[in-house]
Design a protein around this motif. Structure first.
Motif, PDB file in Angstrom:
ATOM      1  N   GLN A   7       4.158  -5.994   3.121  1.00  0.00           N
ATOM      2  CA  GLN A   7       5.240  -6.973   3.160  1.00  0.00           C
ATOM      3  C   GLN A   7       5.426  -7.505   4.578  1.00  0.00           C
ATOM      4  O   GLN A   7       5.567  -8.701   4.797  1.00  0.00           O
ATOM      5  CB  GLN A   7       6.548  -6.353   2.644  1.00  0.00           C
ATOM      6  CG  GLN A   7       7.735  -7.303   2.662  1.00  0.00           C
ATOM      7  CD  GLN A   7       7.543  -8.504   1.761  1.00  0.00           C
ATOM      8  OE1 GLN A   7       6.902  -8.423   0.709  1.00  0.00           O
ATOM      9  NE2 GLN A   7       8.080  -9.635   2.170  1.00  0.00           N
ATOM     10  N   TYR A   8       5.393  -6.598   5.542  1.00  0.00           N
ATOM     11  CA  TYR A   8       5.528  -6.994   6.945  1.00  0.00           C
ATOM     12  C   TYR A   8       4.383  -7.926   7.356  1.00  0.00           C
ATOM     13  O   TYR A   8       4.599  -8.964   7.965  1.00  0.00           O
ATOM     14  CB  TYR A   8       5.555  -5.746   7.831  1.00  0.00           C
ATOM     15  CG  TYR A   8       5.603  -6.071   9.302  1.00  0.00           C
ATOM     16  CD1 TYR A   8       6.795  -6.378   9.925  1.00  0.00           C
ATOM     17  CD2 TYR A   8       4.436  -6.095  10.063  1.00  0.00           C
ATOM     18  CE1 TYR A   8       6.840  -6.688  11.275  1.00  0.00           C
ATOM     19  CE2 TYR A   8       4.483  -6.407  11.410  1.00  0.00           C
ATOM     20  CZ  TYR A   8       5.683  -6.702  12.004  1.00  0.00           C
ATOM     21  OH  TYR A   8       5.714  -7.024  13.333  1.00  0.00           O
ATOM     22  N   LEU A   9       3.157  -7.545   7.026  1.00  0.00           N
ATOM     23  CA  LEU A   9       1.991  -8.369   7.369  1.00  0.00           C
ATOM     24  C   LEU A   9       2.097  -9.748   6.735  1.00  0.00           C
ATOM     25  O   LEU A   9       1.798 -10.766   7.372  1.00  0.00           O
ATOM     26  CB  LEU A   9       0.711  -7.675   6.915  1.00  0.00           C
ATOM     27  CG  LEU A   9       0.355  -6.382   7.638  1.00  0.00           C
ATOM     28  CD1 LEU A   9      -0.839  -5.722   6.977  1.00  0.00           C
ATOM     29  CD2 LEU A   9       0.087  -6.645   9.106  1.00  0.00           C
ATOM     30  N   LYS A  10       2.500  -9.789   5.479  1.00  0.00           N
ATOM     31  CA  LYS A  10       2.624 -11.061   4.770  1.00  0.00           C
ATOM     32  C   LYS A  10       3.644 -11.966   5.461  1.00  0.00           C
ATOM     33  O   LYS A  10       3.375 -13.143   5.703  1.00  0.00           O
ATOM     34  CB  LYS A  10       3.035 -10.801   3.320  1.00  0.00           C
ATOM     35  CG  LYS A  10       3.147 -12.044   2.488  1.00  0.00           C
ATOM     36  CD  LYS A  10       3.570 -11.712   1.065  1.00  0.00           C
ATOM     37  CE  LYS A  10       3.866 -12.985   0.318  1.00  0.00           C
ATOM     38  NZ  LYS A  10       4.643 -12.735  -0.887  1.00  0.00           N
ATOM     39  N   GLU A  11       4.806 -11.405   5.791  1.00  0.00           N
ATOM     40  CA  GLU A  11       5.857 -12.208   6.410  1.00  0.00           C
ATOM     41  C   GLU A  11       5.465 -12.699   7.802  1.00  0.00           C
ATOM     42  O   GLU A  11       5.605 -13.879   8.115  1.00  0.00           O
ATOM     43  CB  GLU A  11       7.161 -11.403   6.511  1.00  0.00           C
ATOM     44  CG  GLU A  11       7.846 -11.198   5.187  1.00  0.00           C
ATOM     45  CD  GLU A  11       9.089 -10.322   5.305  1.00  0.00           C
ATOM     46  OE1 GLU A  11       9.308  -9.701   6.367  1.00  0.00           O
ATOM     47  OE2 GLU A  11       9.841 -10.263   4.317  1.00  0.00           O
ATOM     48  N   VAL A  12       4.978 -11.806   8.651  1.00  0.00           N
ATOM     49  CA  VAL A  12       4.734 -12.164  10.051  1.00  0.00           C
ATOM     50  C   VAL A  12       3.450 -12.958  10.234  1.00  0.00           C
ATOM     51  O   VAL A  12       3.424 -13.964  10.942  1.00  0.00           O
ATOM     52  CB  VAL A  12       4.719 -10.898  10.947  1.00  0.00           C
ATOM     53  CG1 VAL A  12       4.303 -11.241  12.366  1.00  0.00           C
ATOM     54  CG2 VAL A  12       6.091 -10.247  10.951  1.00  0.00           C
ATOM     55  N   TYR A  13       2.374 -12.538   9.586  1.00  0.00           N
ATOM     56  CA  TYR A  13       1.073 -13.149   9.871  1.00  0.00           C
ATOM     57  C   TYR A  13       0.673 -14.236   8.884  1.00  0.00           C
ATOM     58  O   TYR A  13       0.120 -15.258   9.288  1.00  0.00           O
ATOM     59  CB  TYR A  13      -0.005 -12.063   9.925  1.00  0.00           C
ATOM     60  CG  TYR A  13       0.194 -11.153  11.114  1.00  0.00           C
ATOM     61  CD1 TYR A  13      -0.232 -11.527  12.376  1.00  0.00           C
ATOM     62  CD2 TYR A  13       0.845  -9.937  10.980  1.00  0.00           C
ATOM     63  CE1 TYR A  13      -0.031 -10.720  13.477  1.00  0.00           C
ATOM     64  CE2 TYR A  13       1.049  -9.109  12.074  1.00  0.00           C
ATOM     65  CZ  TYR A  13       0.609  -9.514  13.314  1.00  0.00           C
ATOM     66  OH  TYR A  13       0.825  -8.707  14.404  1.00  0.00           O
ATOM     67  N   ILE A  14       0.939 -14.053   7.610  1.00  0.00           N
ATOM     68  CA  ILE A  14       0.520 -15.049   6.622  1.00  0.00           C
ATOM     69  C   ILE A  14       1.558 -16.159   6.502  1.00  0.00           C
ATOM     70  O   ILE A  14       1.232 -17.342   6.546  1.00  0.00           O
ATOM     71  CB  ILE A  14       0.219 -14.372   5.267  1.00  0.00           C
ATOM     72  CG1 ILE A  14      -0.964 -13.410   5.447  1.00  0.00           C
ATOM     73  CG2 ILE A  14      -0.079 -15.419   4.192  1.00  0.00           C
ATOM     74  CD1 ILE A  14      -1.240 -12.509   4.272  1.00  0.00           C
ATOM     75  N   GLU A  15       2.848 -15.772   6.379  1.00  0.00           N
ATOM     76  CA  GLU A  15       3.920 -16.769   6.282  1.00  0.00           C
ATOM     77  C   GLU A  15       4.367 -17.266   7.663  1.00  0.00           C
ATOM     78  O   GLU A  15       5.222 -18.142   7.757  1.00  0.00           O
ATOM     79  CB  GLU A  15       5.105 -16.181   5.513  1.00  0.00           C
ATOM     80  CG  GLU A  15       4.759 -15.867   4.075  1.00  0.00           C
ATOM     81  CD  GLU A  15       5.873 -15.117   3.345  1.00  0.00           C
ATOM     82  OE1 GLU A  15       6.969 -14.913   3.924  1.00  0.00           O
ATOM     83  OE2 GLU A  15       5.643 -14.734   2.190  1.00  0.00           O
ATOM     84  N   LYS A  16       3.803 -16.695   8.714  1.00  0.00           N
ATOM     85  CA  LYS A  16       4.037 -17.095  10.111  1.00  0.00           C
ATOM     86  C   LYS A  16       5.502 -17.037  10.525  1.00  0.00           C
ATOM     87  O   LYS A  16       5.996 -17.886  11.250  1.00  0.00           O
ATOM     88  CB  LYS A  16       3.451 -18.480  10.379  1.00  0.00           C
ATOM     89  CG  LYS A  16       1.953 -18.503  10.165  1.00  0.00           C
ATOM     90  CD  LYS A  16       1.337 -19.800  10.547  1.00  0.00           C
ATOM     91  CE  LYS A  16      -0.116 -19.711  10.165  1.00  0.00           C
ATOM     92  NZ  LYS A  16      -1.035 -20.378  10.924  1.00  0.00           N
ATOM     93  N   LYS A  17       6.186 -15.998  10.083  1.00  0.00           N
ATOM     94  CA  LYS A  17       7.570 -15.771  10.501  1.00  0.00           C
ATOM     95  C   LYS A  17       7.542 -14.931  11.778  1.00  0.00           C
ATOM     96  O   LYS A  17       7.998 -13.797  11.811  1.00  0.00           O
ATOM     97  CB  LYS A  17       8.358 -15.064   9.397  1.00  0.00           C
ATOM     98  CG  LYS A  17       8.519 -15.894   8.144  1.00  0.00           C
ATOM     99  CD  LYS A  17       9.306 -15.135   7.090  1.00  0.00           C
ATOM    100  CE  LYS A  17       9.441 -15.941   5.820  1.00  0.00           C
ATOM    101  NZ  LYS A  17      10.130 -15.155   4.774  1.00  0.00           N
TER     102      LYS A  17
END
Length: 176
Positions: A7-17
């Motif tokens: 979830q963290y990886l998705k938010e920070v790196y993929i969704e660029k948050k």
């Protein structure tokens, strides 16, 4: 645990948050001294060895046995609520004809009972602060392909790269 990491990886790196990174890394890990002081009966000394913008590294020294030294090293991410802990044993070689003055090994498993007790109690204390122990920090969990991040389809990065080394230098890209 894997779901929280993903979830963290998705938010920070993929969704660029990336703002999630900036909020987290500004936090000082002041609770560490309190935790270590409360567990000091199991070891001799501790020291903040490295203090980078994205991680702290603490060394914990245990009582030597003859010419064998025991140390535990803790890497605590400042960009995600994860930490990595490993234990070291080092044989101090006093043989005059030796080519190496010491011989050692590193493991995620403790070598002596005090390391084991410390590790177990440290884990409980870190759980109170919602920190997760990440044991397989060399497992590939994020890939970079065609200038985008994905979960395992290109150039691979480990948890250690992401959480403890800011390999993508995102902390210097404020405002993204």
């Amino acid at each position: 645990m894997k779901n929280l990491i993903n979830q963290y990886l998705k938010e920070v790196y993929i969704e660029k948050k990336h703002y999630l990174l900036y909020e987290k890394y500004r936090v000082k890990l002041e609770f560490m001294k309190n935790i270590l002081e409360s567990l000091k009966i199991y070891f001799i000394s501790y020291k903040l060895y490295i203090d980078f913008p994205y991680k702290e590294v603490w060394t914990i020294k245990f009582k030597n046995f003859k010419n064998i030294e025991y140390i535990t090293e803790i890497h605590i991410s400042k960009i995600a609520s994860v930490y990595y802990i490993y234990h070291c044993v080092e044989y101090l070689n006093s043989y005059s004809d030796s080519t190496e003055k010491s011989i050692g090994d590193i493991s995620i498993f403790p070598y002596i009972k005090n390391q084991e007790k410390f590790h177990s109690l440290f884990r409980k204390e870190m759980n109170k602060y919602n920190y997760i122990e990440y044991q397989d920090s060399n497992e590939g969990i994020l890939e970079f392909k065609n200038n985008t991040f994905s979960l395992m389809e290109g150039e691979q990065y480990t948890a250690f790269d992401i959480f403890f080394n800011d390999v993508f230098n995102l902390l210097n890209q404020k405002g993204s």
